[in-house]
Write a protein that holds these residues in place. Sequence first.
Motif, PDB file in Angstrom:
ATOM      1  N   ASP A  25       0.805  -1.224   0.000  1.00 11.64           N
ATOM      2  CA  ASP A  25       0.000   0.000   0.000  1.00 11.64           C
ATOM      3  C   ASP A  25       0.840   1.277   0.000  1.00 11.64           C
ATOM      4  N   GLY A  26       2.172   1.145   0.005  1.00 12.45           N
ATOM      5  CA  GLY A  26       3.025   2.323  -0.007  1.00 12.45           C
ATOM      6  C   GLY A  26       2.917   3.091  -1.309  1.00 12.45           C
ATOM      7  N   LEU A  27       3.113   4.397  -1.249  1.00 14.71           N
ATOM      8  CA  LEU A  27       3.010   5.232  -2.448  1.00 14.71           C
ATOM      9  C   LEU A  27       4.221   5.000  -3.342  1.00 14.71           C
ATOM     10  N   ALA A  28       3.974   4.600  -4.581  1.00 21.62           N
ATOM     11  CA  ALA A  28       5.049   4.362  -5.538  1.00 21.62           C
ATOM     12  C   ALA A  28       5.163   5.476  -6.559  1.00 21.62           C
ATOM     13  N   ARG A 231      11.551  11.699  -2.015  1.00 22.13           N
ATOM     14  CA  ARG A 231      10.566  11.688  -3.093  1.00 22.13           C
ATOM     15  C   ARG A 231      11.171  12.427  -4.283  1.00 22.13           C
ATOM     16  N   VAL A 232      11.167  11.772  -5.420  1.00 25.75           N
ATOM     17  CA  VAL A 232      11.874  12.275  -6.594  1.00 25.75           C
ATOM     18  C   VAL A 232      10.892  12.931  -7.555  1.00 25.75           C
ATOM     19  N   HIS A 233      11.105  14.209  -7.814  1.00 22.14           N
ATOM     20  CA  HIS A 233      10.261  14.935  -8.769  1.00 22.14           C
ATOM     21  C   HIS A 233      10.894  14.810 -10.150  1.00 22.14           C
ATOM     22  N   ILE A 234      10.131  14.279 -11.100  1.00 24.14           N
ATOM     23  CA  ILE A 234      10.665  14.008 -12.438  1.00 24.14           C
ATOM     24  C   ILE A 234       9.974  14.917 -13.441  1.00 24.14           C
ATOM     25  N   ALA A 235      10.672  15.963 -13.848  1.00 19.25           N
ATOM     26  CA  ALA A 235      10.174  16.861 -14.881  1.00 19.25           C
ATOM     27  C   ALA A 235      11.029  16.781 -16.135  1.00 19.25           C
ATOM     28  N   ALA A 236      12.310  16.447 -15.979  1.00 14.21           N
ATOM     29  CA  ALA A 236      13.175  16.246 -17.142  1.00 14.21           C
ATOM     30  C   ALA A 236      12.644  15.064 -17.944  1.00 14.21           C
ATOM     31  N   PRO A 237      12.780  15.088 -19.271  1.00 19.37           N
ATOM     32  CA  PRO A 237      12.196  14.021 -20.098  1.00 19.37           C
ATOM     33  C   PRO A 237      12.728  12.643 -19.731  1.00 19.37           C
ATOM     34  N   GLY A 243      15.675  12.065 -16.794  1.00 17.88           N
ATOM     35  CA  GLY A 243      14.369  11.650 -16.304  1.00 17.88           C
ATOM     36  C   GLY A 243      14.227  10.160 -16.101  1.00 17.88           C
ATOM     37  N   PHE A 244      14.797   9.359 -17.004  1.00 20.50           N
ATOM     38  CA  PHE A 244      14.620   7.905 -16.931  1.00 20.50           C
ATOM     39  C   PHE A 244      15.503   7.288 -15.856  1.00 20.50           C
ATOM     40  N   LEU A 245      16.811   7.519 -15.943  1.00 19.39           N
ATOM     41  CA  LEU A 245      17.749   6.878 -15.035  1.00 19.39           C
ATOM     42  C   LEU A 245      17.783   7.569 -13.672  1.00 19.39           C
ATOM     43  N   TYR A 246      17.881   8.911 -13.678  1.00 15.69           N
ATOM     44  CA  TYR A 246      18.015   9.646 -12.421  1.00 15.69           C
ATOM     45  C   TYR A 246      16.671  10.158 -11.909  1.00 15.69           C
ATOM     46  N   GLY A 247      15.609   9.640 -12.492  1.00 17.64           N
ATOM     47  CA  GLY A 247      14.265   9.890 -12.011  1.00 17.64           C
ATOM     48  C   GLY A 247      13.581   8.567 -11.730  1.00 17.64           C
ATOM     49  N   MET A 248      13.026   7.950 -12.774  1.00 18.20           N
ATOM     50  CA  MET A 248      12.270   6.714 -12.608  1.00 18.20           C
ATOM     51  C   MET A 248      13.110   5.572 -12.047  1.00 18.20           C
ATOM     52  N   TRP A 249      14.243   5.267 -12.683  1.00 20.16           N
ATOM     53  CA  TRP A 249      15.051   4.113 -12.287  1.00 20.16           C
ATOM     54  C   TRP A 249      15.567   4.283 -10.848  1.00 20.16           C
ATOM     55  N   LEU A 250      16.065   5.471 -10.558  1.00 17.27           N
ATOM     56  CA  LEU A 250      16.560   5.767  -9.221  1.00 17.27           C
ATOM     57  C   LEU A 250      15.466   5.575  -8.178  1.00 17.27           C
ATOM     58  N   LEU A 252      12.686   3.721  -8.359  1.00 20.31           N
ATOM     59  CA  LEU A 252      12.303   2.314  -8.229  1.00 20.31           C
ATOM     60  C   LEU A 252      13.362   1.521  -7.477  1.00 20.31           C
ATOM     61  N   LEU A 253      14.615   1.830  -7.722  1.00 17.54           N
ATOM     62  CA  LEU A 253      15.690   1.091  -7.082  1.00 17.54           C
ATOM     63  C   LEU A 253      15.767   1.395  -5.582  1.00 17.54           C
ATOM     64  N   LEU A 254      15.553   2.665  -5.220  1.00 17.25           N
ATOM     65  CA  LEU A 254      15.612   3.056  -3.817  1.00 17.25           C
ATOM     66  C   LEU A 254      14.331   2.718  -3.064  1.00 17.25           C
ATOM     67  N   GLY A 255      13.235   2.582  -3.804  1.00 16.28           N
ATOM     68  CA  GLY A 255      11.952   2.397  -3.138  1.00 16.28           C
ATOM     69  C   GLY A 255      11.329   3.699  -2.705  1.00 16.28           C
ATOM     70  N   SER A 256      11.697   4.783  -3.361  1.00 14.14           N
ATOM     71  CA  SER A 256      11.140   6.093  -3.039  1.00 14.14           C
ATOM     72  C   SER A 256      10.023   6.426  -4.027  1.00 14.14           C
ATOM     73  N   ALA A 257       9.081   7.231  -3.581  1.00 13.46           N
ATOM     74  CA  ALA A 257       7.992   7.635  -4.460  1.00 13.46           C
ATOM     75  C   ALA A 257       8.514   8.587  -5.534  1.00 13.46           C
ATOM     76  N   GLN A 258       7.948   8.475  -6.735  1.00 13.55           N
ATOM     77  CA  GLN A 258       8.309   9.383  -7.826  1.00 13.55           C
ATOM     78  C   GLN A 258       7.099  10.218  -8.201  1.00 13.55           C
TER      79      GLN A 258
END
Length: 551
Positions: A25-28, A231-237, A243-250, A252-258
């Motif tokens: 139930d954690g925020l992903a 919590r990672v804010h992803i505005a870069a493409p 946006g992909f590696l240092y936003g989404m991938w990071l 998901l790997l850390l378990g932090s909400a994006q």
Amino acid sequence: MSPRTGTAPLSLADVVWRRAGEQPDGLALVELRDTGDDLTVSWHELVDLADRTATVLTGLGVGPGQTVVAALPNSADLVTVSLALLRIGAVVCPVLPSLREHELGHVLRRSGAHVLVVPESFRGRGHPGEVIAMAEAGLAPGLRHLLIAPGHSPAPSATVPATHRLAACVAAARPAGASARPAGASPHDVAHLLFTSGTTGEPKGVPHRMDTLNRAALLTADRLGLTSRDRVHIAAPMAHHSGFLYGMWLSLLLGSAQIVQPTWNAERALRAFREWGGTFMQGSTPFLLDLVDAVEAGATAPAALRTFVITGASVPRALLARARARLGVRVCAAWGSTETCMATLSAPEDEAESVAVTDGRPLEGVRLRVTDDSGAELGAGCEGHLEMTGPLVFDGYLGRDDQTAEAFTPDGWYRTGDLAVLEPSGYLRITGRAKDVINRGGEKIPVGTVEQLLAAHPSVRESALVAMPDPRLGERACLFVALYPGKSLRLSDVQEFLDGHRVTKHYWPERVEVVGALPRNPAGKVQKFLLRDRLRREFTPHPKGAQFSAD
């Protein structure tokens, strides 16, 4: 698995699915909506959507090692498609939805993808119709299936490419059972394919293995002190590493909400920071500049935002001071490329002056050297060609052994194409591009230095110094500049300003062109080749050679 290890022994899919079992139930993920009803996704919901999407993709013939191109904006759909492909063991190739038929056709042909995912519409364009027309024109001979997201889309078609509603297909799909599910990508398999921007030629495909991406993300998290609590804010493409590696991938790997922002708007981002508590963001100079401008105009500063990593250009000193004063954020400088991931990075505790004048220091395992035109290594403090080796460098361009051979030295170091200085302190300072040098009668102008100084001019919002043709000297310097509202700038003002900073006269711009904004690619990098092309088109030889006076 801790970011402090610098390695990730499992595949990203394994990490995410395990976390969904531990924190269902954690925020992903949060996808920002302009209407305000933001989409929220829990870890359980995320893996369920990804499992169903994987079933859809395998039903279309996607298997391990095959590439799927996703021309989507930053969105929950892009995250779930990417996770589904990693679950299958396939390769995700995110590209900008702004690509038109010429560029997208090149990506499809080069990648060999037979499945493409596009939005139904984005910024007024009807993507499905464009893709079908492109396929009918023979520009994507291998394309077989077109997945359309989100919302309503054209009825399924038996034409080539066959069209499918992504949302409807996912809703109808059942997650594959454990026995029927593919093994997934190994950490040593290629998992991600990016294409270069093509600013210096044909876009090149850059494959990266999963373990390379894991290591890059974790080394960055280690340097910045990021954890699952961020919590990672992803505005870069997300079609780029930012946006992909240092936003989404990071995330998901850390378990932090994006917190995913589909289109950039500083006021919308600041509202999201207040509502969702983003603590980290990476992007190019315009993102930070827009946030600072908005806060100075009266918007509320983002209280939770702690760290902003700026990429694509050195940090203007004036902007750095404004960001710290107005946003209360620690700005970290970095350097990297599609081929190398982020190789150097400053730390939040670094001195402001170090951040302003360098591009950070190498991450663990990264080795840098600077060479002269003959390939001989230069000592600290000398400017030359930057070369790199280490665990974050790609293996070679997709299907282009000739370009790969040209990109690497005989002893295996990657030629970055950048000019740089390695300081005695170990920090890197990018001084320009090997192909972005102004050679004025044999005197090379330090483009980065001049631009850095002009960033502090009270009228200058952003600037770019580029070469313009000259029949006598070969090249002279033209300054393209965007101004703050109500401001003006003449050539004499620029030269007086640089004179006050004791800049040698040969480095002064000899022409000023005021523009509304500098042309940038979606990653925020100034497209200087467009400015140079404009000057070349305008160029007519002067009968006596010199057209501007700085001598």
